[in-house]
Design a protein around this motif. Sequence first.
Motif, PDB file in Angstrom:
ATOM      1  N   TRP A 243       0.807  -1.213   0.000  1.00  0.00           N
ATOM      2  CA  TRP A 243       0.000   0.000   0.000  1.00  0.00           C
ATOM      3  C   TRP A 243       0.843   1.267   0.000  1.00  0.00           C
ATOM      4  N   SER A 244       2.117   1.132   0.298  1.00  0.00           N
ATOM      5  CA  SER A 244       2.982   2.316   0.258  1.00  0.00           C
ATOM      6  C   SER A 244       3.217   2.785  -1.181  1.00  0.00           C
ATOM      7  N   TRP A 245       2.840   1.959  -2.146  1.00  0.00           N
ATOM      8  CA  TRP A 245       2.934   2.383  -3.538  1.00  0.00           C
ATOM      9  C   TRP A 245       1.828   3.356  -3.906  1.00  0.00           C
ATOM     10  N   THR A 246       0.802   3.431  -3.084  1.00  0.00           N
ATOM     11  CA  THR A 246      -0.308   4.316  -3.405  1.00  0.00           C
ATOM     12  C   THR A 246       0.060   5.763  -3.083  1.00  0.00           C
ATOM     13  N   GLY A 247      -0.641   6.676  -3.732  1.00  0.00           N
ATOM     14  CA  GLY A 247      -0.346   8.094  -3.559  1.00  0.00           C
ATOM     15  C   GLY A 247       0.292   8.657  -4.812  1.00  0.00           C
ATOM     16  N   LEU A 248       0.315   9.964  -4.901  1.00  0.00           N
ATOM     17  CA  LEU A 248       0.749  10.624  -6.130  1.00  0.00           C
ATOM     18  C   LEU A 248       2.246  10.559  -6.374  1.00  0.00           C
ATOM     19  N   ARG A 249       3.012  10.091  -5.395  1.00  0.00           N
ATOM     20  CA  ARG A 249       4.466  10.034  -5.583  1.00  0.00           C
ATOM     21  C   ARG A 249       4.895   8.862  -6.454  1.00  0.00           C
ATOM     22  N   THR A 250       4.067   7.841  -6.553  1.00  0.00           N
ATOM     23  CA  THR A 250       4.415   6.639  -7.314  1.00  0.00           C
ATOM     24  C   THR A 250       3.602   6.591  -8.598  1.00  0.00           C
ATOM     25  N   THR A 251       4.278   6.443  -9.716  1.00  0.00           N
ATOM     26  CA  THR A 251       3.590   6.307 -11.002  1.00  0.00           C
ATOM     27  C   THR A 251       4.081   5.046 -11.706  1.00  0.00           C
ATOM     28  N   LEU A 252       3.124   4.278 -12.216  1.00  0.00           N
ATOM     29  CA  LEU A 252       3.401   3.098 -13.028  1.00  0.00           C
ATOM     30  C   LEU A 252       2.427   3.116 -14.200  1.00  0.00           C
ATOM     31  N   THR A 253       2.748   2.414 -15.246  1.00  0.00           N
ATOM     32  CA  THR A 253       1.799   2.301 -16.342  1.00  0.00           C
ATOM     33  C   THR A 253       0.651   1.397 -15.904  1.00  0.00           C
ATOM     34  N   PRO A 254      -0.508   1.532 -16.521  1.00  0.00           N
ATOM     35  CA  PRO A 254      -1.609   0.630 -16.187  1.00  0.00           C
ATOM     36  C   PRO A 254      -1.225  -0.846 -16.307  1.00  0.00           C
ATOM     37  N   ALA A 255      -0.417  -1.169 -17.297  1.00  0.00           N
ATOM     38  CA  ALA A 255       0.017  -2.565 -17.450  1.00  0.00           C
ATOM     39  C   ALA A 255       0.827  -3.016 -16.238  1.00  0.00           C
ATOM     40  N   GLU A 256       1.644  -2.117 -15.704  1.00  0.00           N
ATOM     41  CA  GLU A 256       2.433  -2.454 -14.510  1.00  0.00           C
ATOM     42  C   GLU A 256       1.548  -2.580 -13.283  1.00  0.00           C
ATOM     43  N   TRP A 257       0.520  -1.726 -13.187  1.00  0.00           N
ATOM     44  CA  TRP A 257      -0.413  -1.852 -12.072  1.00  0.00           C
ATOM     45  C   TRP A 257      -1.187  -3.167 -12.157  1.00  0.00           C
ATOM     46  N   VAL A 262      -4.282  -4.566  -9.847  1.00  0.00           N
ATOM     47  CA  VAL A 262      -5.160  -3.414 -10.047  1.00  0.00           C
ATOM     48  C   VAL A 262      -5.891  -3.575 -11.379  1.00  0.00           C
ATOM     49  N   ARG A 263      -7.207  -3.285 -11.377  1.00  0.00           N
ATOM     50  CA  ARG A 263      -8.000  -3.425 -12.581  1.00  0.00           C
ATOM     51  C   ARG A 263      -8.927  -2.219 -12.736  1.00  0.00           C
ATOM     52  N   PRO A 264      -9.313  -1.883 -13.993  1.00  0.00           N
ATOM     53  CA  PRO A 264     -10.366  -0.879 -14.163  1.00  0.00           C
ATOM     54  C   PRO A 264     -11.659  -1.421 -13.561  1.00  0.00           C
ATOM     55  N   ARG A 265     -12.445  -0.559 -12.932  1.00  0.00           N
ATOM     56  CA  ARG A 265     -13.710  -1.042 -12.391  1.00  0.00           C
ATOM     57  C   ARG A 265     -14.636  -1.502 -13.515  1.00  0.00           C
ATOM     58  N   SER A 266     -14.556  -0.822 -14.651  1.00  0.00           N
ATOM     59  CA  SER A 266     -15.331  -1.233 -15.816  1.00  0.00           C
ATOM     60  C   SER A 266     -14.563  -0.857 -17.071  1.00  0.00           C
ATOM     61  N   GLY A 267     -14.797  -1.579 -18.125  1.00  0.00           N
ATOM     62  CA  GLY A 267     -14.165  -1.251 -19.394  1.00  0.00           C
ATOM     63  C   GLY A 267     -12.673  -1.543 -19.404  1.00  0.00           C
ATOM     64  N   ARG A 268     -11.968  -0.735 -20.168  1.00  0.00           N
ATOM     65  CA  ARG A 268     -10.525  -0.912 -20.337  1.00  0.00           C
ATOM     66  C   ARG A 268      -9.784   0.304 -19.806  1.00  0.00           C
ATOM     67  N   TRP A 269      -8.468   0.203 -19.797  1.00  0.00           N
ATOM     68  CA  TRP A 269      -7.661   1.356 -19.391  1.00  0.00           C
ATOM     69  C   TRP A 269      -7.858   2.491 -20.392  1.00  0.00           C
ATOM     70  N   LEU A 270      -7.906   3.708 -19.880  1.00  0.00           N
ATOM     71  CA  LEU A 270      -8.155   4.869 -20.738  1.00  0.00           C
ATOM     72  C   LEU A 270      -6.904   5.397 -21.410  1.00  0.00           C
ATOM     73  N   SER A 271      -5.744   4.975 -20.915  1.00  0.00           N
ATOM     74  CA  SER A 271      -4.474   5.473 -21.454  1.00  0.00           C
ATOM     75  C   SER A 271      -3.371   4.534 -21.011  1.00  0.00           C
ATOM     76  N   ASN A 272      -2.232   4.613 -21.673  1.00  0.00           N
ATOM     77  CA  ASN A 272      -1.060   3.863 -21.221  1.00  0.00           C
ATOM     78  C   ASN A 272      -0.047   4.772 -20.519  1.00  0.00           C
ATOM     79  N   GLN A 273      -0.471   5.999 -20.181  1.00  0.00           N
ATOM     80  CA  GLN A 273       0.427   6.927 -19.497  1.00  0.00           C
ATOM     81  C   GLN A 273       0.717   6.452 -18.068  1.00  0.00           C
ATOM     82  N   PRO A 274       1.899   6.728 -17.542  1.00  0.00           N
ATOM     83  CA  PRO A 274       2.159   6.436 -16.129  1.00  0.00           C
ATOM     84  C   PRO A 274       1.146   7.140 -15.244  1.00  0.00           C
TER      85      PRO A 274
END
Length: 389
Positions: A243-257, A262-274
């Motif tokens: 849980w220490s990965w949470t918060g605005l200091r840590t960024t990963l791509t959706p694929a890494e999450w 971690v999953r989208p609640r619905s649909g697909r990821w909206l972007s591949n940005q960190p």
Amino acid sequence: MRPILPALLALCLSSQPSLAACGGGFGSFVQGLKAEAVQRGHAATTVDRFFASVRQDPKVIKADRAQGVFQLDFTTFARRLISQNRVNSGVSNAKKYDRVFDRIEADYGVDRGVLLAFWAFETDYGAFQGDFNTLNALATLAHDCRRPDLFRPQIFAALELFEHGDFDPARTTGAWAGEIGMVQMLPGDIIENGVDGDGDGHVDLKGSAPDALMSGAKMLRHLGWRSNQPWIQEITLPQQMDWSWTGLRTTLTPAEWEKVGVRPRSGRWLSNQPASVIIPQGHKGPAFLAYPNFNVYFEWNQSFTYVLTAAYFATRLQGAPVFDAGNPDPGLSGAQMKQLQKKLSARGYDVGKVDGILGAKTREAVQAVQKQLGLPADAWPTTGLLNRL
């Protein structure tokens, strides 16, 4: 609802390395403003007319000190602000100003939901834009010695608007912090980002929705908004993760999450940005993925709770479902939060001001001490943590 800090206070137009004195007698202070205005090249007669009606307003200082609404947790705050009436009005205004929003999305790349949410929260779609005299508010806050460098330049920006015929020092009203119009912009921001959206030759943020919406969009773009990119997306979390990965200091791509569950609640990821995982009420509560555009929200307002609520509401207005509130552990009262902040400060953590508000610095301190104590480091303070300290 008014923001915890005025919209974009950090952006001051003045290039002066230091700003003149605050405090002292208000009359003397105004005389100093007038002298500086003349030095800046404004005609003395114009300056006299501009400052003729200025008065100190104690209600402004009272409003500045009283912002307890930001002690509410995200779910409570969001449910209070996002009424069905605001949702319905948002849908109606999206249709009414469809052509304006089409222009905004083409010219600035800002989605209509983003502007509709700000419009709703700041002034209820223009219905209540504030009844504080704007010049009095700016002069009062500039005279107050806590943040004169933020407010004093706005007085001279208002003077410039006055010279253009777009500001009446005796009659222009707005928020307690000097913001004007349907999306609440400071005079300096109007000069820098104002757009004549209806083509009448004036930038009128109080009476013209096209002017207000296009000006707000231009300002967001100026602040770094990435065209046609998402800002947040609701997600689901695994039962266990660091849980220490949470918060605005840590960024990963959706694929890494995804690799940690971690999953989208619905649909697909909206972007591949960190992006960052944000959990405003801990790992048992609501969860969102914050893309780079989410950080631009903090240029508009510095309250995490307000920013997240505005960002979520923007997605809701574009079809997202009601967020899953989860079952978070109960948070702390304002008094308990102050007690926690004092305890953290005594341990050497920088929590900023001891104000009972779970701001960015307090969240970081909570997360650090949770990790130190072997607790889930989700930055959500509970009575259990308070008792441990």
